[in-house]
Design a protein around this motif. Structure first.
Motif, PDB file in Angstrom:
ATOM      1  N   UNK A 114      15.295  -2.988 -12.282  1.00 28.76           N
ATOM      2  CA  UNK A 114      15.718  -1.597 -12.429  1.00 28.76           C
ATOM      3  C   UNK A 114      15.902  -0.881 -11.085  1.00 28.76           C
ATOM      4  N   UNK A 115      14.910  -0.945 -10.232  1.00 29.22           N
ATOM      5  CA  UNK A 115      14.938  -0.155  -9.001  1.00 29.22           C
ATOM      6  C   UNK A 115      15.808  -0.798  -7.934  1.00 29.22           C
ATOM      7  N   UNK A 116      15.611  -2.104  -7.697  1.00 28.20           N
ATOM      8  CA  UNK A 116      16.342  -2.771  -6.619  1.00 28.20           C
ATOM      9  C   UNK A 116      17.768  -3.099  -7.019  1.00 28.20           C
ATOM     10  N   UNK A 117      17.958  -3.707  -8.191  1.00 30.07           N
ATOM     11  CA  UNK A 117      19.303  -4.127  -8.595  1.00 30.07           C
ATOM     12  C   UNK A 117      20.151  -2.993  -9.155  1.00 30.07           C
ATOM     13  N   UNK A 118      19.540  -2.197 -10.027  1.00 33.50           N
ATOM     14  CA  UNK A 118      20.325  -1.171 -10.723  1.00 33.50           C
ATOM     15  C   UNK A 118      20.112   0.240 -10.195  1.00 33.50           C
TER      16      UNK A 118
END
Length: 463
Positions: free
Chosen positions: A392-396
């Motif tokens: 969620x945080x890093x990729x999206x």
């Protein structure tokens, strides 16, 4: 977009039957955790926590709620069977998913054998004329037959067993409260929540590593994602609801039992080698009949109800790993009419029976299995929290910091502290299992099997 079409985005066909709603998922989670689970391990948790057994279960519930949040977030992103194997594999990478699945297998594959063993020991104590091994065989055959008949049959049996367990629990709490009011046992106190003479955080968290066994099973709801007929959010909501309900029941019943322990100092000093501490407390409250009722309820709940859903969840995890070729392909075979992973179900039954028969011959069988089950689950949960942050945080680039960063970080920290304070035997055995998983993963890669997940490049976030 239907869930069947949604499943196709990941390169899979809808093979399992979508017949479960929120209520079925909730009941499944409650049965898997067993509302009367503390009956069987009360003495060990009491001794390990210095008598602060209710506090231990309260902390365990909080820790598992953070983990349930992470499961809820990943089940929305990837509404597939496979539990943490699927979430870590798609949220971080296939190799990490394989190792996470391998660690959770330590929980899933061993826990039915543990449940059968505990139940058989309890039944053998009630009916000594029937040998322990025969109880094991009977429990395994009965549960395998029910699971083979399909997930709807399992769900119907779950409802009946849940009502029966709650009735027994209500009887114990009601009679126990009256007994405490009459001055029986240790009398009314909050010592089960805090005792200044024995309190220390390492002590309590060490006990949490034992008590967490009672909570294991809420995550099994995620293995039914492809049999859920409602939206993907139903998986996460049912997990949180099941944890909250069962957590409150655990705290209340252990608090009442702690006040009824006949000899607190003896339990703290000598432990509970016979596993009868809760039944002894029940005897103080209501007499021999209540002790027998709680012991029989434990046997049936662990050996039939809990192990029934444990076998179902384990077979779904094996099915998910098999169709990705991380395990032998024959485990992904689905019965043409029953729509259940038949080979995986039968394999779990065979392993559980062999494991139970072997461990019943060891003096430390239950303790060894419990430590392995807990370590495998907590190690996999640690990876799950990392997967939420990565996906969620890093990729999206999610900015929902509470759900996708802060909650997973807190959950990770609590579980890491529990793992560090776990018994050395659990840490050693768990690391040996992890090492075996690494060797197997390398062997698969060298054999050209790869560790790729179907449709890994074509997923979309489900908002």
């Amino acid at each position: 977009m239907s869930q069947d079409t949604d499943l196709g985005r990941y390169g899979y066909k809808q093979e399992l039957r979508r017949s479960l709603g929120f209520r079925d998922l909730l009941i499944y989670g409650l049965i898997f955790m067993v509302p009367i689970a503390p009956f069987g391990i009360f003495g060990g948790v009491f001794q390990g926590s210095g008598g602060m057994v209710a506090l231990t279960y309260a902390i365990g519930m909080v820790a598992m709620l953070f983990t349930a949040n992470s499961y809820a977030q990943m089940s929305k992103a990837f509404p597939l069977a496979g539990s943490v194997y699927t979430y870590a594999g798609r949220g971080i990478g296939a190799p990490v998913g394989f190792l996470a699945g391998w660690m959770i297998l330590l929980d899933y594959v061993l826990v039915p054998g543990l449940l059968y063993l505990i139940a058989s020991v309890a039944m053998n104590s009630l009916v000594p004329a029937v040998p322990l091994w025969l109880w094991l065989v009977a429990f395994v055959l009965l549960n395998t037959a029910v699971n083979y008949l399909g997930i709807e049959m399992t769900a119907r049996v779950n409802r009946i067993m849940l009502v029966a367990e709650l009735i027994v629990l209500a009887v114990f709490i009601g009679i126990g409260v009256v007994a405490v009011a009459q001055g029986k046992g240790q009398g009314f106190s909050f010592d089960a929540f805090f005792t200044s003479e024995t309190f220390s955080w390492p002590l309590v968290f060490g006990a949490v590593s034992i008590a967490v066994l009672s909570f294991l099973g809420f995550d099994g709801i995620s293995t039914l994602a492809e049999e859920n007929r409602e939206s993907a959010r139903a998986i996460g909501r049912s997990m949180v609801a099941a944890l909250l309900l069962v957590g409150v029941l655990f705290v209340v019943q252990t608090w009442v039992a702690a006040m009824l322990v006949p000899d607190t100092q003896a339990l703290l000093t000598d432990g509970d080698p016979g596993g009868t501490a809760f039944y002894d407390a029940a005897r103080v409250a209501g007499g021999e009949w209540l002790a027998i009722l709680t012991a029989a309820a434990t046997a049936v709940a662990w050996g039939f109800a809990n192990s029934l859903v444990a076998q179902a969840a384990t077979s779904r995890l094996l099915y998910a790993m098999s169709r990705d070729r991380s395990l032998p392909r024959f485990l992904s075979k689905v019965h043409p009419t029953r729509r259940v992973p038949v080979n995986a179900t039968l394999l779990v039954a065979a392993v559980s029976l062999a494991l139970g028969l072997y461990m019943q011959s060891r003096d430390d069988g239950i303790t060894l299995l419990s430590s392995l089950v807990n370590f495998g689950a907590m190690a996999a949960f640690l990876v799950l929290h990392v997967a939420v942050v990565v996906h969620y945080v890093i990729r999206n680039r999610s900015r929902e910091w509470g759900k996708h960063l802060i909650a997973p970080a807190i959950g990770f920290a609590i579980l890491a502290y529990v793992v560090v304070n776990a018994k050395l035997a659990a840490q050693t055995s768990g690391l040996v299992w992890l090492g075996a998983g690494v060797v197997l993963m390398i062997a698969l890669l060298l054999a050209g099997r790869g560790l790729r997940l179907s449709g890994i490049g074509g997923t979309e976030e489900e908002k």
